[in-house]
Design an enzyme around this catalytic site. Structure first.
Site, PDB file in Angstrom:
ATOM      1  N   GLY A   1      -8.283 -70.023 -37.776  1.00 17.77           N
ATOM      2  CA  GLY A   1      -7.909 -70.531 -36.335  1.00 17.77           C
ATOM      3  C   GLY A   1      -6.973 -71.679 -36.732  1.00 17.77           C
ATOM      4  O   GLY A   1      -6.160 -71.610 -37.553  1.00 17.77           O
TER       5      GLY A   1
ATOM      6  N   HIS B   1     -20.991 -76.887 -26.708  1.00 19.07           N
ATOM      7  CA  HIS B   1     -19.361 -76.456 -26.754  1.00 19.07           C
ATOM      8  C   HIS B   1     -18.797 -76.898 -28.087  1.00 19.07           C
ATOM      9  O   HIS B   1     -18.040 -76.023 -28.628  1.00 19.07           O
ATOM     10  CB  HIS B   1     -18.856 -77.221 -25.676  1.00 19.07           C
ATOM     11  CG  HIS B   1     -17.439 -77.171 -25.858  1.00 19.07           C
ATOM     12  ND1 HIS B   1     -16.773 -75.948 -25.422  1.00 19.07           N
ATOM     13  CD2 HIS B   1     -16.297 -78.134 -25.676  1.00 19.07           C
ATOM     14  CE1 HIS B   1     -15.715 -75.988 -25.489  1.00 19.07           C
ATOM     15  NE2 HIS B   1     -15.117 -77.356 -25.705  1.00 19.07           N
TER      16      HIS B   1
ATOM     17  N   HIS C   1     -20.755 -79.726 -23.364  1.00 22.24           N
ATOM     18  CA  HIS C   1     -19.788 -79.845 -22.303  1.00 22.24           C
ATOM     19  C   HIS C   1     -20.142 -79.957 -20.868  1.00 22.24           C
ATOM     20  O   HIS C   1     -21.051 -79.166 -20.586  1.00 22.24           O
ATOM     21  CB  HIS C   1     -18.777 -78.938 -22.842  1.00 22.24           C
ATOM     22  CG  HIS C   1     -17.405 -79.212 -21.917  1.00 22.24           C
ATOM     23  ND1 HIS C   1     -17.316 -79.072 -20.720  1.00 22.24           N
ATOM     24  CD2 HIS C   1     -16.054 -79.299 -22.605  1.00 22.24           C
ATOM     25  CE1 HIS C   1     -16.062 -79.212 -20.402  1.00 22.24           C
ATOM     26  NE2 HIS C   1     -15.323 -79.404 -21.473  1.00 22.24           N
TER      27      HIS C   1
ATOM     28  N   GLU D   1     -13.040 -78.179 -37.156  1.00 22.38           N
ATOM     29  CA  GLU D   1     -14.442 -78.451 -36.800  1.00 22.38           C
ATOM     30  C   GLU D   1     -15.395 -78.376 -37.683  1.00 22.38           C
ATOM     31  O   GLU D   1     -16.399 -79.003 -37.761  1.00 22.38           O
ATOM     32  CB  GLU D   1     -14.693 -77.301 -35.570  1.00 22.38           C
ATOM     33  CG  GLU D   1     -15.885 -77.777 -34.798  1.00 22.38           C
ATOM     34  CD  GLU D   1     -16.320 -76.808 -33.840  1.00 22.38           C
ATOM     35  OE1 GLU D   1     -15.511 -76.023 -33.272  1.00 22.38           O
ATOM     36  OE2 GLU D   1     -17.419 -76.798 -33.121  1.00 22.38           O
TER      37      GLU D   1
ATOM     38  N   ARG E   1     -17.333 -86.772 -22.147  1.00 23.19           N
ATOM     39  CA  ARG E   1     -18.182 -85.806 -21.983  1.00 23.19           C
ATOM     40  C   ARG E   1     -19.659 -85.875 -22.069  1.00 23.19           C
ATOM     41  O   ARG E   1     -20.406 -85.364 -21.568  1.00 23.19           O
ATOM     42  CB  ARG E   1     -17.955 -84.429 -23.020  1.00 23.19           C
ATOM     43  CG  ARG E   1     -16.504 -83.925 -22.527  1.00 23.19           C
ATOM     44  CD  ARG E   1     -15.982 -83.109 -23.669  1.00 23.19           C
ATOM     45  NE  ARG E   1     -14.973 -82.380 -23.326  1.00 23.19           N
ATOM     46  CZ  ARG E   1     -13.971 -81.737 -24.091  1.00 23.19           C
ATOM     47  NH1 ARG E   1     -14.557 -81.129 -25.282  1.00 23.19           N
ATOM     48  NH2 ARG E   1     -12.835 -81.108 -23.495  1.00 23.19           N
TER      49      ARG E   1
ATOM     50  N   ALA F   1      -6.760 -74.871 -37.860  1.00 26.70           N
ATOM     51  CA  ALA F   1      -7.007 -75.397 -38.944  1.00 26.70           C
ATOM     52  C   ALA F   1      -6.366 -74.612 -40.152  1.00 26.70           C
ATOM     53  O   ALA F   1      -5.497 -74.795 -41.109  1.00 26.70           O
ATOM     54  CB  ALA F   1      -8.202 -76.134 -39.304  1.00 26.70           C
ATOM     55  N   GLY F   2      -7.164 -73.146 -40.231  1.00 28.08           N
ATOM     56  CA  GLY F   2      -6.848 -72.274 -41.348  1.00 28.08           C
ATOM     57  C   GLY F   2      -5.621 -71.898 -41.352  1.00 28.08           C
ATOM     58  O   GLY F   2      -5.014 -71.793 -42.299  1.00 28.08           O
TER      59      GLY F   2
ATOM     60  N   SER G   1     -12.360 -75.748 -17.921  1.00 30.95           N
ATOM     61  CA  SER G   1     -11.923 -76.750 -18.775  1.00 30.95           C
ATOM     62  C   SER G   1     -12.136 -78.482 -18.165  1.00 30.95           C
ATOM     63  O   SER G   1     -12.223 -78.618 -16.695  1.00 30.95           O
ATOM     64  CB  SER G   1     -10.175 -76.847 -18.703  1.00 30.95           C
ATOM     65  OG  SER G   1      -9.629 -77.773 -19.088  1.00 30.95           O
TER      66      SER G   1
END
Lengths: 638, 262
Positions: A44, A402, A268, A426, A332, A46-47, A286
């Site tokens: 994703g 979420h 969320h 995450e 949130r 980060a990866g 969103s």
């Protein structure tokens, strides 16, 4: 014991820590980089950004994902935007203000030094994204556009309509594919990490299962990076994609990597409500919608009228009423809790578990076209799922799991308690404390991958004696054998319960007892129930097919087994933390529905150590948090 | 709010692996809520199959909100089913009526071999991306994001092309199994942006060459790709690709070596 939890935060003032630390790090010369290998699990934001950046530096990188292509990673689904302290709007933003907002937003349960570095990196992320071709929204003058997000009073969120995650992911993915083309990154798709291999106390590789053939493969490296996302799917119904799992992180945890703050989960506030028993996942609407949408609930209890029949003076715009200075852009955790209170008190939309998100006033003020330009794809998605037109009637929304702020414990260098195992995005716990502000997840994933790991991984390699290891090493063989045994055990249960039915039961317990609000009795019941469920799984699960083929039920079963163990730990963590902070709301600790922290007893990170078996309670370690810059105060958005 | 449920008959392509032959098998889908998505309907069928000890119908899926591009198969000959601009995970059962018979097949294309049942191998798309679907910029090289203003119409158009989710519906719908819409969307996205213009010629040449090498067919501009695209990627992307390609062929300079190096 606490010696192990050295956060390695550099000394010096907050604004020079990272700069000084980078200078003090050892370098690996270019010719030597080629001799070192890095495994990156998860592709994703980060990866993919880590794999691309490490590949560019010259390391031999092997990237792994469970998907058929890195472009499917769940970062793709992030809608609203990414924060950056560019201050392009001249509205008083700065690195310090982003840092301040994030520490406060996390209810003073994040590490100051990490958050400051994140705010600093945010600026470069936008530059990098634009340079790699990410088509962020622009104004007519050709310059970048911003919108507002919750928990902030400045406009610092960059976006690409409601598809910001998709566009940023494609940017990182294409940079990684360039390295694949150049031969520095080897891409491995449809392979799931099933364990970490530790040799002489250091992470030296992983075992993956080829999802197409069922074969187990060993892969060796000098460093392992986990960027495998969060664990919201422990709730069964969440906004996460179906394949999102805790498995890679959990296996690393069982090999000695401490798991920090598992009870910090983000529910969320604006998701499409549950429609029925066979629902497989929930869909987010969103947070950016709260820029123009007004949240309300019927003023009268048990009001079953349609929203259009409820006159203005019988509507309770409760966020605007309770939090006049932040209004609909309250963070949130706060917004979710208030929605739950309304429903619990009998003010749900048409008697259901929902409140309204209404665009009537914005459409009147700006026109339908402007609203379509801003949120067109979200409105369309809502319409598709519910068969209701949000231009004509308010959206019905309700909170849903979420994001997870908890994750594997890492030090300032993003290294876990296992030397050589780094954790990014995450999957780690580091930057958001007890509540994440909107548009900060994309920022953290890319900060870790583009701007932190490329430095800290190099420093580790330069400072560490890494002996020759290959896959015939005993540790690899033993790990592979234990995975085989576990898979065989699972598939041979041949019981009566489907994997989904067990997962749903787990999800229901977690949502009811360890969801938006928690209490001592409920958590104890949950721990009991989950313990029973673990037995049910291992005695009665039904998995068709064999282990030596593509077997989607077997894949799911492995993930659910890990979620069950994690769920129990989440409840224990929530039970032990006798305070409320951010998303962790203990009913016993509140002041009029607002979280009541206990800084004397709980101003720390809780990191749990696995003790060898799911039957043995884990050991809780702590890392004290100090706040030298943003002073501990009751968080208020009123 | 209990709604009337529906019953359907499904003729589903079952194929154990790439080596064996597949066949259609008929299943009943019973008591399906009109609010369920198409994939949730298949989940229900699968739950029944698993309980009986049969193997569930395999299909790719992940985000279930129409953005990851994992899902996709033919429903009665239509990629992603009958609704326009909709992935199969966002297709809801209210669009079907009680007693309807549906034929489910995987994408059919030489370049997308079937893996199992409704799942196929679309890694050819990754190899097309690898051949040039990027801007050659290393991390840390970037100047300030506002240093080069980009006209809003260009940025918006680039976004529309970049919105492609790589699901493969275009290929599956095309009688030639052409990947022109997918490839051209990336070429267009990057050639519209100042940052991507530097490499536009070589990119067009490389990506088109890879597309051909993967065994995708040629484009004959029937437009069915765009019509079946869940993200409404426009057919004009293909015209842009052809122009970029032609321009590159005509003006192609010998590569002087060096390149962007490692």
């Amino acid at each position: 014991m606490s010696v192990k939890l050295d956060s390695k935060i550099p000394s010096g003032s907050i604004d020079t820590k990272w700069k000084d630390h980078k200078f003090k790090m050892k370098l690996v010369n270019p010719a030597n980089k080629r001799k070192h290998s890095v495994i990156v699990v998860g592709t994703g934001l980060a990866g993919a950004s880590a794999a691309a950046s490490l590949g560019e530096l010259g390391y031999k990188v092997k990237a792994f994902c469970v998907h058929e292509s890195p472009r499917r990673a769940h970062s793709v689904a992030a809608q609203g935007g990414i924060n950056a302290a560019k201050n392009y709007q001249n509205d008083g933003d700065s690195v310090y203000r982003l840092f301040y907002d994030t520490v406060k937003g996390g209810d003073f349960r994040a590490r100051e030094a990490n958050v400051y570095r994140l705010a600093e990196a945010s600026v470069s992320i936008i530059d990098q994204a634009v340079a790699s071709g990410v088509p962020l929204a622009r104004e007519y003058g050709g310059l970048l556009s911003n919108r507002s997000f919750g928990g902030a009073q400045v406009s610092r969120t960059f976006y690409a309509r409601g598809q910001t995650g998709q566009q940023l992911l494609y940017g990182a993915y294409s940079s990684m594919m360039r390295q694949v083309d150049l031969g520095t990154v080897e891409l491995n798709t449809r392979k799931e990490m099933l364990d970490l291999v530790v040799v002489d106390g250091k992470a030296r590789g992983i075992i993956v299962r080829n999802l197409l053939t069922g074969e187990l493969e060993s892969h060796v490296a000098d460093v392992v990076v986990l960027a495998t996302g969060g664990y919201s799917n422990v709730f069964y119904l969440s906004t996460n994609a179906m394949a999102c799992a805790v498995t890679a992180a959990w296996k690393a945890h069982k090999k000695g990597s401490y798991f920090a703050n598992p009870c910090y989960t983000q529910i969320h506030p604006t998701c499409i409500p549950v429609h029925g028993e066979n629902q497989s996942k929930l869909t987010l609407m969103s947070e950016s919608l709260r820029n123009d949408g007004r949240v309300w609930a019927p003023l009268k209890k048990g009001d079953l009228r349609k929203p259009e029949d409820i006159p203005e003076n019988e509507r309770d715009y409760y966020l605007e009423r309770i939090y006049p200075s932040f209004g609909n852009l309250a963070p949130r955790d706060v917004a979710s809790r208030q929605a739950k209170f309304r429903v619990d008190e009998g003010h749900g939309a048409q008697g259901q578990e929902a409140v309204y998100l209404d665009f009537k006033d914005s459409i009147k003020r700006l026109g339908e076209d402007k609203i379509r330009e801003r949120y067109g794809n979200l409105f369309q998605m809502y319409d598709k799922i519910t068969a209701e037109d949000p231009y004509k009637q308010p959206m019905r929304i309700y909170p849903a799991p979420h994001y997870t702020m908890g994750g594997l414990w890492v030090d300032y260098n993003l290294m876990s308690t296992i030397p050589g195992l780094f954790v990014a995005g995450e999957a780690n716990f580091s930057d958001h404390g007890a509540n994440r502000l909107g548009a900060s997840a994309l920022m953290q994933g890319l900060a870790d991958g583009y701007f932190v790991l490329p430095y800290t991984v190099g420093d580790y390699i330069a400072n560490t004696k890494l002996g020759e290891v290959n896959t015939s090493n005993d540790a690899f063989k033993a790990t592979e054998e234990s995975i085989k045994a576990e898979i065989n055990k699972m598939i041979n249960v041949k019981g009566s319960r489907t994997v989904d039915s067990i997962h749903k039961e787990l999800g229901r317990v977690m949502w009811e007892k360890c969801g938006m609000s928690r209490n001592e009795a409920g958590l104890k019941e949950a721990i009991n129930h989950i313990g029973q469920l673990r037995k049910t799984f291992w005695n009665d699960v039904k998995i068709p097919g064999t282990a030596n083929e593509l077997n989607t039920e077997l894949e799911k079963a492995g993930r659910v087994a890990d979620f069950i163990e994690l769920g129990e730990l989440m409840c224990r963590d929530a039970l032990t933390r006798e305070e409320s902070c951010g998303g962790h709301f203990r009913e016993e600790f509140q002041v009029d529905g607002e979280a009541k922290r206990d800084d004397d007893k709980f101003c720390h990170v809780a990191a749990w150590e696995w003790n060898g078996s799911a039957d043995k309670p884990q050991t809780r370690h702590t890392e004290e948090l100090t706040f030298d810059n943003v002073h501990l105060a009751t968080r208020s958005y009123k | 709010m209990t709604k009337q449920t529906i019953n359907l008959k499904l003729k589903v392509w079952r194929q154990t692996n790439p080596q064996t032959e597949g066949k259609f098998v008929t299943y009943d889908a019973k008591d399906i809520s009109p609010d369920a998505s198409f994939l949730e309907m298949l989940d229900t069928v699968n739950e029944g199959l698993i309980k009986k000890g049969d193997s569930p119908i395999v299909f790719d899926h992940d985000c279930r909100e129409g953005i990851c591009g994992s899902c996709g198969f033919m429903i009665n000959g239509n990629a992603h089913g009958p609704e326009k601009s909709t992935t199969v995970c966002q297709l809801h059962m209210r669009h079907f009526h009680d007693g309807e018979e549906l034929v489910l097949e995987p994408w059919r294309a030489t370049a997308f071999p079937v893996i199992k049942d409704l799942m196929c191998d679309r890694s050819a798309f990754d190899r097309i991306m690898k051949s040039g679907g990027y801007i050659s910029v290393n991390t840390g090289n970037a100047q300030d994001a506002n240093a080069i203003p980009i006209p809003k119409p260009d940025a918006d158009e680039a976004f529309l092309s970049a919105a492609c989710i790589g699901c493969g519906a275009c290929v599956a719908s095309c009688k030639n199994a052409s990947a022109a819409l997918f490839t051209s969307a990336k070429i267009t996205h990057l050639s519209l942006l100042p940052q991507g213009k530097v490499e536009r010629g070589q990119r067009a040449l490389d990506m088109v060459a890879q597309m051909d090498a993967e065994g995708f067919g040629a484009c004959t501009s029937t437009g069915v790709c765009s019509a079946s695209c869940p993200k409404d990627i426009s057919l004009t992307n293909i015209a842009t690709m052809n122009r970029e390609y032609l321009k590159a062929v005509i003006t192609q300079k010998e590569e002087m070596g060096g390149g962007d190096g490692v």
